[in-house]
Design a protein around this motif. Structure first.
Motif, short mmCIF file in Angstrom:
data_model
loop_
_atom_site.label_atom_id
_atom_site.label_comp_id
_atom_site.label_asym_id
_atom_site.label_seq_id
_atom_site.Cartn_x
_atom_site.Cartn_y
_atom_site.Cartn_z
N UNK A 166 -43.03 50.72 100.29
CA UNK A 166 -41.92 51.10 101.44
C UNK A 166 -42.99 52.64 102.24
N UNK A 167 -43.72 52.35 103.10
CA UNK A 167 -43.65 53.37 103.17
C UNK A 167 -42.85 54.53 103.82
N UNK A 168 -43.18 56.07 103.78
CA UNK A 168 -41.95 57.06 104.42
C UNK A 168 -42.79 58.49 104.37
N UNK A 169 -42.06 59.66 104.84
CA UNK A 169 -42.40 60.64 105.08
C UNK A 169 -42.29 61.26 103.51
N UNK A 170 -42.34 62.57 102.62
CA UNK A 170 -42.54 63.29 101.76
C UNK A 170 -41.57 63.80 101.29
N UNK A 171 -40.95 64.22 103.07
CA UNK A 171 -39.51 64.78 102.72
C UNK A 171 -38.42 64.30 102.77
N UNK A 172 -38.19 63.01 103.64
CA UNK A 172 -37.62 62.04 103.52
C UNK A 172 -37.54 61.49 102.23
N UNK A 173 -38.30 60.56 101.71
CA UNK A 173 -37.69 60.72 100.62
C UNK A 173 -37.59 61.31 99.55
N UNK A 174 -37.43 63.04 99.49
CA UNK A 174 -37.31 63.41 98.45
C UNK A 174 -35.63 63.65 98.84
N UNK A 175 -35.16 63.75 100.71
CA UNK A 175 -33.38 63.12 100.77
C UNK A 175 -32.62 62.46 100.00
N UNK A 176 -33.46 61.36 100.38
CA UNK A 176 -33.01 60.25 99.86
C UNK A 176 -33.21 59.67 98.60
N UNK A 177 -34.59 60.13 97.08
CA UNK A 177 -34.05 60.12 96.16
C UNK A 177 -32.74 61.46 95.67
N UNK A 178 -32.19 62.13 95.86
CA UNK A 178 -31.32 63.15 95.80
C UNK A 178 -30.35 62.78 95.64
N UNK A 179 -29.93 61.64 96.67
CA UNK A 179 -28.41 60.97 96.77
C UNK A 179 -28.37 59.77 95.96
N UNK A 180 -29.38 58.86 95.40
CA UNK A 180 -29.14 57.71 94.65
C UNK A 180 -29.93 57.34 93.57
N UNK A 181 -30.47 58.45 93.50
CA UNK A 181 -31.24 59.28 91.74
C UNK A 181 -30.73 60.32 91.31
N UNK A 182 -31.18 61.63 92.13
CA UNK A 182 -31.46 62.70 91.36
C UNK A 182 -29.93 63.19 91.09
N UNK A 183 -28.97 63.52 92.35
CA UNK A 183 -27.75 63.85 91.36
C UNK A 183 -26.85 62.82 90.60
#
Length: 355
Positions: A166-183
């Protein structure tokens, strides 16, 4: 394909095992030679030769986030043409290694930042699995300088591991993984921390719900500290929102006002329903078939064989253990149309089931 895997922990070794199953040649290296040797002994590949001039199609950098850029710089400077034609990493944050790689003057055209959305609460090569990435999303975040050829080569590697690129931008990736993994990892740790001083009698009452909520809290502390620090702002935003919901729920419970608490529970159910199924897309509806199973060797295999003989695919399974008793309950998730035939077959075979 010839691949060099730099870092033979859980993810690096799992990539190596997956690629070896597809016939790829794999070289292995790690800052700890004993760890690399264990990965090699598991069949993940061969030690990376020290001789300069070795050329791989892809070098996979499977090291902690803060070490990605420095490792990339060393690999690109190895010999007259570097170690590989292109490079990727597996760090679960993307903006930090990209920025650091630029600052170090790395060749960004051959670097494809990546992140497989797969893992386990265990770590190290002994926990590696060749099927770890099957059906899992693997984010690729090409920088503006990244060549299309490099991206295509790394995409081929991702597919060889059984993952879905899945292609995405680095900034968007970091926001999304904060929600679904890191937090979620920190939320699990906060709940698990409440158990540290809990009375033993309380823990004896623990069921599958507590295990589900706290399972990921067993992850590697050093690695997760780096991940959370590298993605601090997006993670902090999600944690603040979760904390606000919990604080409001606590206030409403004390005030004996259950409606806002019920509303939060409803929102939680709606959120769970949006999590994609095991192969992506909308999560399908499953029916739970409950079977009493004895706590002894071979029983789970016998149960699965019975389901296989009935032509029923088990989509998921969980086991509830009965404290102090030699039995438990296996809950098999199957498609609704397959529940009745499975129950009939299990009952005919003598399994105690719940209809």
């Amino acid at each position: 394909m010839r691949v060099a895997v730099i870092g033979t922990g859980l993810i690096g070794t799992s990539i190596a095992l997956a690629l070896r199953e597809q016939g790829a040649g794999v070289w292995l290296a790690d800052s700890d030679p004993a760890v690399a040797k264990l990965a090699a002994d598991l069949g993940a590949g061969e030690p990376l030769p020290e001789t300069p001039g070795i050329w791989a199609d892809v070098a996979v950098i499977a090291v902690p986030p803060t070490a990605v850029a420095a490792t990339l710089a060393v690999l690109q400077a190895r010999g007259p043409a570097g170690l590989a034609r292109c490079y990727t990493d597996v760090a679960s944050v993307k903006q930090l290694p990209v920025a650091q790689a630029r600052a170090l003057g790395c060749d960004m055209s051959s670097y494809v930042p990546g992140h497989p959305l797969a893992g386990r609460e265990k770590h190290g090569p002994a926990a590696a699995r060749a099927d770890l990435f099957l059906g899992r999303t693997w984010a690729l975040c090409p920088a503006r300088e990244t060549s299309e050829k490099a991206t295509e080569t790394v995409t081929e590697l991702v597919r060889a591991c059984g993952a879905v690129p899945m292609r995405t931008e680095a900034a968007a990736h970091d926001r999304w993984v904060a929600l679904i993994s890191h937090a979620p990892h920190l939320v699990a740790a906060a709940m698990a921390a409440r158990l540290e001083a809990a009375p033993h009698e309380a823990l004896e009452l623990a069921g599958q719900g507590l295990r589900d909520v706290t399972r990921i809290a067993a992850g590697d502390t050093r690695l997760w500290t780096q991940i959370l620090s590298a993605n601090a702002e997006p993670v902090a935003e999600v944690l603040a929102e979760v904390a606000a919901d919990l604080a409001e729920a606590a206030r409403m419970l004390i005030a004996d006002e259950p409606k806002p608490v019920a509303a939060l529970l409803d929102r939680g159910q709606a959120g769970v329903a949006r999590i994609p199924g095991k192969h992506g897309g909308q999560a399908p509806e499953f029916t739970a078939v409950q079977v009493v199973i004895r706590d002894q060797p071979g029983e789970l295999a016998r149960l699965f064989n019975a389901a296989g003989a009935a032509g029923v695919n088990i989509e998921d399974v969980r086991i509830e253990h009965s404290p102090g008793l030699p039995v438990g309950v296996a809950e098999l998730s199957v498609r609704p149309a397959e529940a009745a035939p499975l129950l009939d077959v299990l009952e005919a075979s003598g399994w105690p089931v719940r209809r």
